[in-house]
Design a protein around this motif. Structure first.
Motif, mmCIF file in Angstrom:
data_model
loop_
_atom_site.group_PDB
_atom_site.id
_atom_site.type_symbol
_atom_site.label_atom_id
_atom_site.label_comp_id
_atom_site.label_asym_id
_atom_site.label_seq_id
_atom_site.Cartn_x
_atom_site.Cartn_y
_atom_site.Cartn_z
ATOM 1 N N PRO A 28 -9.530 34.496 -74.025
ATOM 2 C CA PRO A 28 -9.567 35.247 -75.279
ATOM 3 C C PRO A 28 -10.531 36.430 -75.276
ATOM 4 O O PRO A 28 -10.737 37.060 -76.310
ATOM 5 C CB PRO A 28 -10.011 34.193 -76.287
ATOM 6 C CG PRO A 28 -10.848 33.255 -75.496
ATOM 7 C CD PRO A 28 -10.238 33.204 -74.124
ATOM 8 N N VAL A 83 -12.494 41.137 -77.398
ATOM 9 C CA VAL A 83 -11.670 39.960 -77.649
ATOM 10 C C VAL A 83 -10.226 40.406 -77.515
ATOM 11 O O VAL A 83 -9.835 41.448 -78.070
ATOM 12 C CB VAL A 83 -11.931 39.389 -79.054
ATOM 13 C CG1 VAL A 83 -10.897 38.328 -79.416
ATOM 14 C CG2 VAL A 83 -13.338 38.823 -79.138
ATOM 15 N N GLY A 120 -12.597 37.001 -88.156
ATOM 16 C CA GLY A 120 -11.575 36.479 -87.252
ATOM 17 C C GLY A 120 -10.169 36.824 -87.690
ATOM 18 O O GLY A 120 -9.949 37.665 -88.578
ATOM 19 N N TYR A 133 -8.788 32.907 -84.134
ATOM 20 C CA TYR A 133 -9.984 33.448 -83.485
ATOM 21 C C TYR A 133 -11.119 33.471 -84.502
ATOM 22 O O TYR A 133 -10.919 33.850 -85.654
ATOM 23 C CB TYR A 133 -9.755 34.883 -83.020
ATOM 24 C CG TYR A 133 -8.784 35.094 -81.894
ATOM 25 C CD1 TYR A 133 -9.240 35.410 -80.620
ATOM 26 C CD2 TYR A 133 -7.410 35.044 -82.107
ATOM 27 C CE1 TYR A 133 -8.356 35.655 -79.576
ATOM 28 C CE2 TYR A 133 -6.513 35.281 -81.076
ATOM 29 C CZ TYR A 133 -7.000 35.586 -79.816
ATOM 30 O OH TYR A 133 -6.115 35.827 -78.786
ATOM 31 N N CYS A 134 -12.331 33.115 -84.049
ATOM 32 C CA CYS A 134 -13.494 33.132 -84.936
ATOM 33 C C CYS A 134 -14.687 33.825 -84.267
ATOM 34 O O CYS A 134 -14.737 33.950 -83.040
ATOM 35 C CB CYS A 134 -13.916 31.711 -85.306
ATOM 36 S SG CYS A 134 -12.703 30.793 -86.282
ATOM 37 N N VAL A 169 -16.518 33.773 -78.675
ATOM 38 C CA VAL A 169 -15.261 33.766 -79.404
ATOM 39 C C VAL A 169 -14.710 32.347 -79.336
ATOM 40 O O VAL A 169 -14.685 31.719 -78.278
ATOM 41 C CB VAL A 169 -14.250 34.800 -78.847
ATOM 42 C CG1 VAL A 169 -13.980 34.602 -77.363
ATOM 43 C CG2 VAL A 169 -12.940 34.746 -79.638
ATOM 44 N N ILE A 171 -11.475 29.861 -80.169
ATOM 45 C CA ILE A 171 -10.039 29.823 -80.465
ATOM 46 C C ILE A 171 -9.627 28.394 -80.795
ATOM 47 O O ILE A 171 -10.056 27.436 -80.145
ATOM 48 C CB ILE A 171 -9.169 30.371 -79.318
ATOM 49 C CG1 ILE A 171 -9.392 29.604 -78.005
ATOM 50 C CG2 ILE A 171 -9.368 31.860 -79.123
ATOM 51 C CD1 ILE A 171 -8.333 29.895 -76.939
#
Length: 329
Positions: A28, A83, A120, A133-134, A169, A171
């Protein structure tokens, strides 16, 4: 900087040879796994109050539903790590505007309550797959709802927004509403397994081969001219290299996912193979998500070439090792 290790021989063939699933996910973020970025935490496969990573180890925490790919420090975050889309898909939802910070206290946790993901997005992939995604960097989101993206396309930058103790990141992968562990392809509801009866990994072979949940990670190591400040590592990254004019020197190592009972061995030799430092730590008293160690001497280190060997041992046997050549000026 470190040797690549492989998944246990009893596990790897089944992850790689089971029937392929509908999607194959890339990393990611745009980085080099095991060098500039590291998989640090995995989904919690224990449905109760305990914690178990996908292979029934400790590389997770209670209630964690995703996979965390970290970079070393906030200093690296400021440089910018993209990302990227793990597969082709369409952006469904986005959020931006949350501040990048490290969560260190209960007050910090309260401040981000309800926005633990930080900045995200959610992407719809093919055949019922979704990925969330965060923790992206504030102001970096490069897509909007409805945007079609291709695998590898930039979505934003790695950040530390939301519930983040290091820049990374996160996921979360799901299929028809069921959360999955992308390494094994198993549903979180199926629980962890140390056996080989599992579906194929959602990651390709080149990623799977670089992941070993049974061993710690050596994030960085080197020689410094001052004692290493552990808390500063996640902010500033590795300390400046020692100079021959410094009044002391230390060999140091920064690690992730140590196991109870691990010991850390630091050996520094000069270009004539003379031992300058030979230090072994006491056994670690419990599992450690992040740890650093150093050993040194209160004198100048003469200019020249040195070899630093770092080993993590369990019951006297190497489980992870790296060696580096360092020139001191």
């Amino acid at each position: 900087m470190r040797n690549v290790s492989f998944l246990p021989a009893t596990l790897l063939p089944f992850l790689l040879t089971a029937p392929a699933l509908a999607v194959e996910l890339g990393l990611p973020a745009q980085c080099e796994l095991g060098k500039t970025c590291f998989m640090q935490q995995y989904p919690d496969m224990d449905a109760g109050s305990g914690t178990a990573d996908p292979l029934c180890g400790s590389q997770s925490y209670d209630g964690h539903k995703g996979t965390d790919l970290r970079i070393l420090s906030l200093k690296d975050m400021k440089k910018g790590y993209a990302v990227i889309a793990v597969a082709d898909g369409k952006v469904l939802r986005v959020r931006d505007g949350e501040t990048d910070r490290l969560v260190e206290t209960e007050e910090d946790r309260a401040r981000i309550s309800g926005k633990e993901c930080g900045n995200g997005l959610v992407m719809e992939l093919e055949d019922g797959y979704e990925v969330q995604y965060c923790h992206l960097k504030k102001g970096s989101l490069a897509v909007k709802p409805g945007t079609d993206v291709r695998k590898g396309e930039r979505l934003g930058d790695v950040g530390s927004s939301g519930l983040a103790q290091f820049p990374h990141v996160h996921i979360t992968v799901s299929h028809n509403g069921e959360t999955l562990d992308p390494l094994t392809g198993r549903k979180l509801s199926e629980g962890c397994t140390a056996a080989t009866e599992q579906t194929a990994s959602l990651f390709p072979r080149d990623i799977v081969e670089k992941l070993d949940l049974t061993k710690p990670e050596i994030l960085a190591s080197g020689l410094a001219g001052n004692p290493v400040d552990h808390q500063a590592l996640v902010i500033e990254g590795p300390p400046a290299q020692v100079l021959s004019s410094d009044k002391l020197f230390v060999a140091w190592v920064w690690l992730a996912n140590l196991k109870k009972g691990n010991t850390i061995k630091l050996v520094l030799t000069d270009d004539r193979k003379n031992i300058v430092i030979d230090h072994t730590s006491k056994p670690i008293d419990r599992d450690k998500a992040i740890f650093s160690a150093f050993a040194g001497k209160k004198r100048a280190l003469p200019a020249g070439r040195y070899e630093l060997d770092v080993s993590v041992l369990q019951d006297g046997t190497d489980v992870r090792r790296t060696s580096s050549s360092i020139v001191v000026e």
